[in-house]
Motif scaffolding. Structure first.
Motif, PDB file in Angstrom:
ATOM      1  N   LEU A  73       7.298  16.789  68.571  1.00 55.10           N
ATOM      2  CA  LEU A  73       7.740  18.143  68.043  1.00 55.10           C
ATOM      3  C   LEU A  73       6.931  19.083  67.542  1.00 55.10           C
ATOM      4  O   LEU A  73       5.825  19.032  66.981  1.00 55.10           O
ATOM      5  CB  LEU A  73       8.456  17.601  66.785  1.00 55.10           C
ATOM      6  N   ILE A  74       6.937  20.561  67.957  1.00 53.68           N
ATOM      7  CA  ILE A  74       6.541  21.532  67.496  1.00 53.68           C
ATOM      8  C   ILE A  74       7.089  22.352  66.544  1.00 53.68           C
ATOM      9  O   ILE A  74       8.380  22.853  66.977  1.00 53.68           O
ATOM     10  CB  ILE A  74       6.042  22.226  68.895  1.00 53.68           C
ATOM     11  N   GLU A  75       6.804  22.687  65.297  1.00 55.91           N
ATOM     12  CA  GLU A  75       7.416  23.664  64.640  1.00 55.91           C
ATOM     13  C   GLU A  75       6.891  24.893  64.243  1.00 55.91           C
ATOM     14  O   GLU A  75       5.563  24.766  63.913  1.00 55.91           O
ATOM     15  CB  GLU A  75       7.447  22.596  63.251  1.00 55.91           C
ATOM     16  N   GLN A  76       7.469  26.103  64.344  1.00 55.65           N
ATOM     17  CA  GLN A  76       6.817  27.127  63.813  1.00 55.65           C
ATOM     18  C   GLN A  76       7.860  28.164  62.980  1.00 55.65           C
ATOM     19  O   GLN A  76       9.004  28.434  63.740  1.00 55.65           O
ATOM     20  CB  GLN A  76       6.445  28.029  65.089  1.00 55.65           C
ATOM     21  N   GLU A  79      16.594  13.217  65.491  1.00 52.90           N
ATOM     22  CA  GLU A  79      17.242  13.855  64.525  1.00 52.90           C
ATOM     23  C   GLU A  79      16.562  13.295  62.962  1.00 52.90           C
ATOM     24  O   GLU A  79      16.530  14.080  61.903  1.00 52.90           O
ATOM     25  CB  GLU A  79      18.613  13.144  64.630  1.00 52.90           C
ATOM     26  N   GLN A  80      16.018  12.375  63.052  1.00 53.40           N
ATOM     27  CA  GLN A  80      15.659  11.845  61.649  1.00 53.40           C
ATOM     28  C   GLN A  80      14.128  12.562  61.483  1.00 53.40           C
ATOM     29  O   GLN A  80      13.840  13.024  60.308  1.00 53.40           O
ATOM     30  CB  GLN A  80      15.185  10.240  61.514  1.00 53.40           C
ATOM     31  N   ALA A  81      13.285  12.889  62.436  1.00 47.65           N
ATOM     32  CA  ALA A  81      12.038  13.715  62.390  1.00 47.65           C
ATOM     33  C   ALA A  81      12.343  14.912  61.893  1.00 47.65           C
ATOM     34  O   ALA A  81      11.601  15.617  61.156  1.00 47.65           O
ATOM     35  CB  ALA A  81      11.366  13.522  63.619  1.00 47.65           C
ATOM     36  N   LEU A  82      13.509  15.487  62.651  1.00 52.48           N
ATOM     37  CA  LEU A  82      13.720  16.971  62.504  1.00 52.48           C
ATOM     38  C   LEU A  82      14.237  16.996  60.816  1.00 52.48           C
ATOM     39  O   LEU A  82      13.790  18.000  59.996  1.00 52.48           O
ATOM     40  CB  LEU A  82      15.031  17.365  62.987  1.00 52.48           C
ATOM     41  N   ALA A  83      14.960  16.166  60.067  1.00 55.64           N
ATOM     42  CA  ALA A  83      15.342  15.985  59.124  1.00 55.64           C
ATOM     43  C   ALA A  83      14.162  15.940  58.031  1.00 55.64           C
ATOM     44  O   ALA A  83      14.315  16.400  56.858  1.00 55.64           O
ATOM     45  CB  ALA A  83      16.449  14.711  58.544  1.00 55.64           C
ATOM     46  N   GLU A  84      13.223  15.154  58.376  1.00 56.36           N
ATOM     47  CA  GLU A  84      12.219  14.481  57.522  1.00 56.36           C
ATOM     48  C   GLU A  84      11.263  15.986  57.300  1.00 56.36           C
ATOM     49  O   GLU A  84      10.652  16.182  56.511  1.00 56.36           O
ATOM     50  CB  GLU A  84      11.313  13.660  58.216  1.00 56.36           C
ATOM     51  N   THR A  85      11.192  16.949  58.569  1.00 53.97           N
ATOM     52  CA  THR A  85      10.338  17.889  58.539  1.00 53.97           C
ATOM     53  C   THR A  85      11.080  19.216  57.886  1.00 53.97           C
ATOM     54  O   THR A  85      10.701  20.359  58.079  1.00 53.97           O
ATOM     55  CB  THR A  85       9.648  18.219  59.866  1.00 53.97           C
ATOM     56  N   GLY A  86      12.455  19.010  57.674  1.00 51.27           N
ATOM     57  CA  GLY A  86      13.311  20.138  57.098  1.00 51.27           C
ATOM     58  C   GLY A  86      13.935  21.039  57.998  1.00 51.27           C
ATOM     59  O   GLY A  86      14.338  22.137  57.641  1.00 51.27           O
ATOM     60  N   LEU A  87      14.062  20.423  59.189  1.00 52.48           N
ATOM     61  CA  LEU A  87      14.713  21.164  60.315  1.00 52.48           C
ATOM     62  C   LEU A  87      16.020  20.858  60.557  1.00 52.48           C
ATOM     63  O   LEU A  87      16.268  19.574  60.660  1.00 52.48           O
ATOM     64  CB  LEU A  87      13.610  21.116  61.484  1.00 52.48           C
ATOM     65  N   SER A  88      16.696  21.647  60.927  1.00 51.66           N
ATOM     66  CA  SER A  88      18.324  21.221  61.472  1.00 51.66           C
ATOM     67  C   SER A  88      18.354  21.097  62.996  1.00 51.66           C
ATOM     68  O   SER A  88      17.588  21.705  63.651  1.00 51.66           O
ATOM     69  CB  SER A  88      19.186  22.239  60.785  1.00 51.66           C
ATOM     70  N   PRO A  89      19.343  20.710  63.590  1.00 48.99           N
ATOM     71  CA  PRO A  89      19.592  20.429  65.025  1.00 48.99           C
ATOM     72  C   PRO A  89      19.662  21.949  65.304  1.00 48.99           C
ATOM     73  O   PRO A  89      19.386  22.015  66.556  1.00 48.99           O
ATOM     74  CB  PRO A  89      20.970  19.560  65.217  1.00 48.99           C
ATOM     75  N   GLU A  90      20.172  22.818  64.687  1.00 48.21           N
ATOM     76  CA  GLU A  90      20.134  24.232  65.316  1.00 48.21           C
ATOM     77  C   GLU A  90      19.106  24.957  65.211  1.00 48.21           C
ATOM     78  O   GLU A  90      18.907  26.123  65.830  1.00 48.21           O
ATOM     79  CB  GLU A  90      21.213  25.082  64.358  1.00 48.21           C
ATOM     80  N   ALA A  91      17.948  24.489  64.676  1.00 45.22           N
ATOM     81  CA  ALA A  91      16.666  24.878  64.970  1.00 45.22           C
ATOM     82  C   ALA A  91      16.069  24.826  65.961  1.00 45.22           C
ATOM     83  O   ALA A  91      14.921  25.236  66.370  1.00 45.22           O
ATOM     84  CB  ALA A  91      15.813  24.412  63.576  1.00 45.22           C
ATOM     85  N   VAL A  92      16.354  24.036  66.780  1.00 46.81           N
ATOM     86  CA  VAL A  92      15.605  23.513  68.089  1.00 46.81           C
ATOM     87  C   VAL A  92      15.915  24.448  68.955  1.00 46.81           C
ATOM     88  O   VAL A  92      17.154  24.848  69.623  1.00 46.81           O
ATOM     89  CB  VAL A  92      15.852  22.033  68.807  1.00 46.81           C
ATOM     90  N   ASP A  93      14.744  25.330  69.397  1.00 47.27           N
ATOM     91  CA  ASP A  93      15.037  26.243  70.428  1.00 47.27           C
ATOM     92  C   ASP A  93      14.904  25.939  71.916  1.00 47.27           C
ATOM     93  O   ASP A  93      15.521  26.311  72.977  1.00 47.27           O
ATOM     94  CB  ASP A  93      14.216  27.348  70.152  1.00 47.27           C
ATOM     95  N   TYR A  94      13.937  24.717  72.196  1.00 48.16           N
ATOM     96  CA  TYR A  94      13.660  24.417  73.557  1.00 48.16           C
ATOM     97  C   TYR A  94      13.357  22.827  73.400  1.00 48.16           C
ATOM     98  O   TYR A  94      13.160  22.468  72.477  1.00 48.16           O
ATOM     99  CB  TYR A  94      12.211  24.812  73.750  1.00 48.16           C
ATOM    100  N   VAL A  95      13.803  22.379  74.629  1.00 51.16           N
ATOM    101  CA  VAL A  95      13.618  21.196  74.785  1.00 51.16           C
ATOM    102  C   VAL A  95      12.768  21.239  76.217  1.00 51.16           C
ATOM    103  O   VAL A  95      13.041  21.415  77.098  1.00 51.16           O
ATOM    104  CB  VAL A  95      14.872  20.072  75.296  1.00 51.16           C
ATOM    105  N   LEU A  96      11.388  20.900  76.314  1.00 48.11           N
ATOM    106  CA  LEU A  96      10.548  21.104  77.330  1.00 48.11           C
ATOM    107  C   LEU A  96      10.075  20.060  78.054  1.00 48.11           C
ATOM    108  O   LEU A  96       9.664  18.728  77.316  1.00 48.11           O
ATOM    109  CB  LEU A  96       9.123  21.432  76.712  1.00 48.11           C
ATOM    110  N   LEU A  97      10.867  19.742  79.263  1.00 44.74           N
ATOM    111  CA  LEU A  97      10.403  18.496  79.837  1.00 44.74           C
ATOM    112  C   LEU A  97       9.192  18.705  80.748  1.00 44.74           C
ATOM    113  O   LEU A  97       8.999  19.681  81.574  1.00 44.74           O
ATOM    114  CB  LEU A  97      11.516  18.203  80.895  1.00 44.74           C
TER     115      LEU A  97
END
Length: 316
Positions: free
Chosen positions: A28-31, A50-68
């Motif tokens: 997870l990269i947060e900026q 989903e739990q990690a996003l919640a723990e870092t204060g991020l919503s599902p809508e905050a995810v801009d990219y899924v990088l494979l």
């Protein structure tokens, strides 16, 4: 929650729980309140992210990219589920892999050929297609903007022809998928990691792997973030070990090139011998029974990959 670890610069590793703890990380990269995820694990990993996003204060809508990094299913099996859960995200994947994310049936058939259909279903479940309009092809030099943070794509074949790595310009680090090998934390000795290449089927190309590693070395990265597993530093030493061990795998394959039906079994036995030599070289303190269990699937797949490589080379 399932292991979340921060490394600074807004970078976290989320344990995907794939086959066990500390085996496969989703990064997870947060900026500035926006997020990118590197690799997905399988469908079961979504709850941990989903739990990690919640723990870092991020919503599902905050995810801009899924990088494979590539489309092997321990890295991309959950892509469709992730895209369904993160409505604003774009899926970034090598052009060779994009069509398989939009229509994954052939991808699953290929994985079933490696693992067997029953085991593949157990590991990955149903693959969910991704709408083509949500896919960005990860081409060499592409720059992705995450709230002003630039993430650059490098085309890095060797493990697979559909493999890319991502260079984060803020941390000056790479997210390497499998190109920079495997480094399990259970094998660390006083914080000093070991590393092992992945020669898995079906597109192992040793010269390309050497070149991809050298390209990343040339950036003098501060760290590498491996899917298997998380952050490693001391990059020059680990890169040298990878180059040495790639050559050792090739030598094993060539030694048994004409062995006929027994070839794969002979290769696998010699790869295990190489692992034992590496255990002594690195001073692993994990009991042999434990490191054999940890590495069993990797050794089997490496042997398969070398066997397939020999077969492909014979046809050239």
């Amino acid at each position: 929650m399932q292991g979340l670890k921060g490394f600074g610069h807004g970078i976290y590793a989320v344990d995907s729980a794939y086959t066990g703890p500390d085996v496969a990380a989703i990064h997870l990269i947060e900026q500035d309140g926006r997020a990118a995820l590197v690799d997905t694990g399988n469908n079961d990993a979504l709850v941990h992210v989903e739990q990690a996003l919640a723990e870092t204060g991020l919503s599902p809508e905050a995810v801009d990219y899924v990088l494979l990094t590539h489309i092997h299913l321990d890295h991309a099996g959950g892509a469709g589920a992730f895209m369904a859960a993160f409505p604003n995200a774009k899926l970034v994947v090598h052009s060779r892999g994009a069509r398989h994310m939009a229509e994954p049936s052939k991808l699953f058939a290929g994985v079933s050929a490696v693992y067997g259909a029953e085991r593949a279903k157990e590991l990955y479940g149903e693959l969910i297609p991704v709408a083509p309009e949500r896919i960005i092809e990860a081409t060499e030099g592409l720059e992705l903007n995450l709230a002003g943070r630039v993430i650059r794509v490098l085309d890095t074949p060797g493990h697979a022809r559909h493999h890319v790595c991502y260079f984060d310009t803020v941390s000056r680090s790479f997210f390497t998928g499998d190109t920079f090998g495997l480094s399990y934390r259970a094998l660390d000795v006083n914080g000093r990691p070991s590393i092992f290449p992945t020669t898995t089927p079906v597109q192992f190309e040793p010269e390309a792997m050497h070149a991809s590693i050298a390209r990343m070395e040339a950036e003098q990265p501060a760290a590498m973030y491996l899917t298997h597993y998380a952050q490693v530093t001391d990059v020059p030493r680990l890169a040298a070990d990878l180059h040495r061990l790639i050559d050792a795998h090739v030598a094993i394959a060539e030694r048994h090139a004409n062995a006929g039906a027994e070839r794969k079994a002979l290769i696998e036995a010699d790869v295990w011998e190489l692992v034992g030599e590496e255990a002594q070289r690195q001073g692993w303190t994990l009991p042999e029974a434990d490191w054999r269990k940890l590495l069993a699937l990797d050794v089997e797949l490496n042997a398969q990959g070398l066997d397939v490589w020999l077969g492909a080379r014979a046809k050239d």
